[in-house]
Design a protein around this motif. Structure first.
Motif, mmCIF file in Angstrom:
data_model
loop_
_atom_site.group_PDB
_atom_site.id
_atom_site.type_symbol
_atom_site.label_atom_id
_atom_site.label_comp_id
_atom_site.label_asym_id
_atom_site.label_seq_id
_atom_site.Cartn_x
_atom_site.Cartn_y
_atom_site.Cartn_z
ATOM 1 N N HIS A 1 3.962 42.951 -32.066
ATOM 2 C CA HIS A 1 4.404 41.788 -31.290
ATOM 3 C C HIS A 1 4.990 40.722 -32.218
ATOM 4 O O HIS A 1 6.052 40.173 -31.952
ATOM 5 N N ARG A 2 4.275 40.455 -33.318
ATOM 6 C CA ARG A 2 4.756 39.441 -34.252
ATOM 7 C C ARG A 2 6.117 39.827 -34.837
ATOM 8 O O ARG A 2 7.045 39.028 -34.862
ATOM 9 N N ALA A 3 6.231 41.078 -35.267
ATOM 10 C CA ALA A 3 7.495 41.523 -35.879
ATOM 11 C C ALA A 3 8.627 41.521 -34.843
ATOM 12 O O ALA A 3 9.767 41.183 -35.155
ATOM 13 N N SER A 4 8.284 41.871 -33.609
ATOM 14 C CA SER A 4 9.306 41.908 -32.571
ATOM 15 C C SER A 4 9.801 40.499 -32.248
ATOM 16 O O SER A 4 11.009 40.263 -32.121
ATOM 17 N N GLN A 5 8.853 39.556 -32.163
ATOM 18 C CA GLN A 5 9.243 38.171 -31.912
ATOM 19 C C GLN A 5 10.143 37.650 -33.032
ATOM 20 O O GLN A 5 11.036 36.852 -32.792
ATOM 21 N N ALA A 6 9.885 38.113 -34.239
ATOM 22 C CA ALA A 6 10.696 37.684 -35.383
ATOM 23 C C ALA A 6 11.979 38.526 -35.502
ATOM 24 O O ALA A 6 12.771 38.308 -36.416
ATOM 25 N N ARG A 7 12.140 39.481 -34.591
ATOM 26 C CA ARG A 7 13.296 40.382 -34.632
ATOM 27 C C ARG A 7 13.426 41.023 -36.011
ATOM 28 O O ARG A 7 14.507 41.137 -36.581
ATOM 29 N N ASN A 8 12.276 41.404 -36.539
ATOM 30 C CA ASN A 8 12.212 41.971 -37.883
ATOM 31 C C ASN A 8 12.238 43.496 -37.801
ATOM 32 O O ASN A 8 11.201 44.148 -37.721
ATOM 33 N N TYR A 9 13.422 44.034 -37.809
ATOM 34 C CA TYR A 9 13.593 45.480 -37.614
ATOM 35 C C TYR A 9 12.917 46.297 -38.712
ATOM 36 O O TYR A 9 12.247 47.290 -38.427
#
Ligand code: HEC
Ligand code: HEC
Length: 317
Positions: A273-281
Motif C-alpha cells: 500500500h505504501r509503495a503503491s501510494q508513492a507510485r514506487n514501481y
C-alpha cells in the motif's frame, strides 16, 4: 449444456434496480417458504430402498471426498452437528439443488434430479433420520425441512461491548478465491507491466458488461492501491472465529503460527500500500516476493500438507 437465461421484464428490472429488486425477491421467497414448509425430515419422508439406491451412487461419486461414512475427508461431513446447523430449517429442495447443481465438486451438473433426490435420501439415512413407507418425491421436496438447530456453531464474535460482527458467510477457500487470489494477482502483474504506463481507460465494448466496465473504472495504480488494501484487510477475516475450511474443519484461528502467517500477510499488504501510494514501481520486485512468501508459507503448513493442492483432507489442522 449451458442454457441462456431468458431475460424477462423482472430480470431486466433487477439488473438496473438491484436494491429494490433484491428486496422484492427476498419478500416473496420467505412468504413461499412460510406457506409450504409443513413437514420435518424426522417424519419418515424417504424409503430405505431409495436410500440404498442413493448409497450406490454415493460410493462411486461422493465417498472419495466426503468419506465412506459421510464423516468428511477433503469435503465437509454430510452428517453431524456442523452439517445440521448449515441446513437448519431449510427445505430438502435446497439440499437436492445443492447436490444436483454443484456436486460432484469436480463434475457438477452430471447428476439427474432423481439421482440427486436418492442421494439426499441416503444423507438422511446416514444422519439417522427414520425411513418411511414411500420414496421422497420431487413434489415433496419443498414441503419437507430440516429441524431448526438449537445453537449456532458460529456465533457473532463480540468485539467490544455493544458491537458484534455478523458470522462468516463463506468457507476459507471461497474467501481466498474472493479476496487473496484476485488481489495478489493484481500485485504480481506488476512484474509484467508498469501500471503508470497503462492506458487510462479502454473504450467500452458492446454488448455492455458490468465486470469489464468495472475493471476499467479504476485503472493503473488505483487498482494497485485497492488490491493492497484488500490484501491487508482480509487478515481480519482470516482470524474471524466460526469460519470453516472447505473440508468442514474450523479455521485454526487460535494457532500461534496461523496468527504469524496472517501477520506476515498484513506486513506485505502494508508495504504494498505504501509503495503503491508513492507510485514506487521498483519497490514491487521485493514486495512481490514478500507477498508470494506470505501466501506460500501458510499454504505449506495448512493447505498443501496432505498432498497436492485440492487433496484437502489434511487441510487446516
Ligand atoms: C472432489 C471432491 C468432492 C466430490 C467428489 C463430492 N463433493 Fe460434495 N463437497 C465437496 C466440497 C469441497 C464441498 C464444500 C464446498 C461447497 O459447499 O461447495 C462439498 C459440499 C457438499 C455439500 C454441502 C455440505 C454442507 O455442509 O453444506 C453436500 C450436500 C455435498 N457436497 C454432497 C455431495 C454429494 C451427494 C456428492 C456425490 C454426488 C459429492 N458431494 C461429491 C467436495 C466433493
Ligand atoms: C494464514 C494462512 C494463509 C494465508 C496467509 C494465505 N492462505 Fe490461501 N489458503 C489457506 C488455506 C488453509 C487454504 C485452504 C482453504 C480450504 O480448504 O477451505 C487456502 C486456500 C487458498 C486458495 C484456494 C485453493 C484451493 O485449492 O481451493 C487460493 C486460491 C489461495 N488460498 C490463495 C492465496 C493467496 C494468493 C494468498 C496470499 C495473498 C493466500 N492464499 C494466503 C491459508 C492461507
Amino acid at each position: 449444456m449451458m442454457r441462456p437465461i431468458p431475460l424477462g421484464p423482472v430480470a431486466i428490472r433487477c439488473a438496473f434496480g438491484v436494491a429494490s429488486c433484491a428486496y422484492a425477491l427476498a419478500g416473496s421467497f420467505s412468504l413461499t417458504a412460510y406457506a409450504v414448509q409443513v413437514r420435518s425430515v424426522t417424519e419418515g419422508v424417504y424409503s430405505s430402498g431409495q436410500a440404498a439406491r442413493g448409497q450406490q451412487i454415493y460410493r462411486v461419486e461422493c465417498a472419495e471426498c466426503h468419506g465412506t461414512a459421510m464423516e468428511g475427508a477433503s469435503g465437509p461431513p454430510l452428517v453431524g452437528e456442523s452439517f445440521l446447523s448449515n441446513w437448519s430449517a431449510r427445505p430438502l429442495a435446497n439440499l437436492v439443488d445443492k447436490i444436483q447443481k454443484t456436486m460432484p465438486f469436480n463434475l457438477p451438473g452430471s447428476l439427474s434430479r432423481p439421482q440427486s433426490t436418492d442421494l439426499a435420501a441416503d444423507i438422511l439415512r446416514a444422519g439417522r433420520f427414520p425411513a418411511g413407507p414411500v420414496d421422497l418425491s420431487d413434489a415433496m421436496l419443498a414441503e419437507v425441512a430440516f429441524p431448526a438447530a438449537g445453537v449456532s456453531p458460529s456465533p457473532a464474535p463480540a468485539i467490544s461491548a455493544g458491537t458484534s460482527l455478523p458470522p462468516p458467510e463463506g468457507n476459507l477457500a471461497e474467501l481466498m478465491r474472493a479476496i487473496a487470489f484476485p488481489n495478489s494477482n493484481i500485485i504480481f502483474n506488476l512484474q509484467l507491466k508498469d501500471p503508470g504506463a497503462q492506458p487510462k481507460r479502454k473504450p467500452a465494448s458492446a454488448p455492455f458488461d458490468y465486470v469489464e466496465w468495472g475493471s476499467n473504472e479504476y485503472p493503473g495504480w488505483l487498482a494497485v492501491d485497492q488490491a493492497a488494501v484488500a490484501l491487508t484487510e482480509t487478515a481480519a477475516l482470516l482470524l474471524t472465529p466460526g469460519r470453516r475450511c472447505q473440508n468442514g474443519r474450523p479455521v485454526p484461528v487460535d494457532h500461534a503460527d496461523w496468527k504469524g502467517f496472517v501477520a506476515a500477510l498484513v506486513e506485505a499488504g502494508k508495504l504494498a500500500h505504501r509503495a503503491s501510494q508513492a507510485r514506487n514501481y521498483e519497490a514491487f520486485i521485493d514486495i512481490s516476493d514478500k507477498l508470494n512468501d506470505a501466501c506460500a508459507n501458510c499454504h505449506k503448513v495448512y493447505r498443501d500438507k496432505g498432498g497436492t493442492e485440492g487433496s484437502g483432507a489434511a487441510r487446516c489442522q
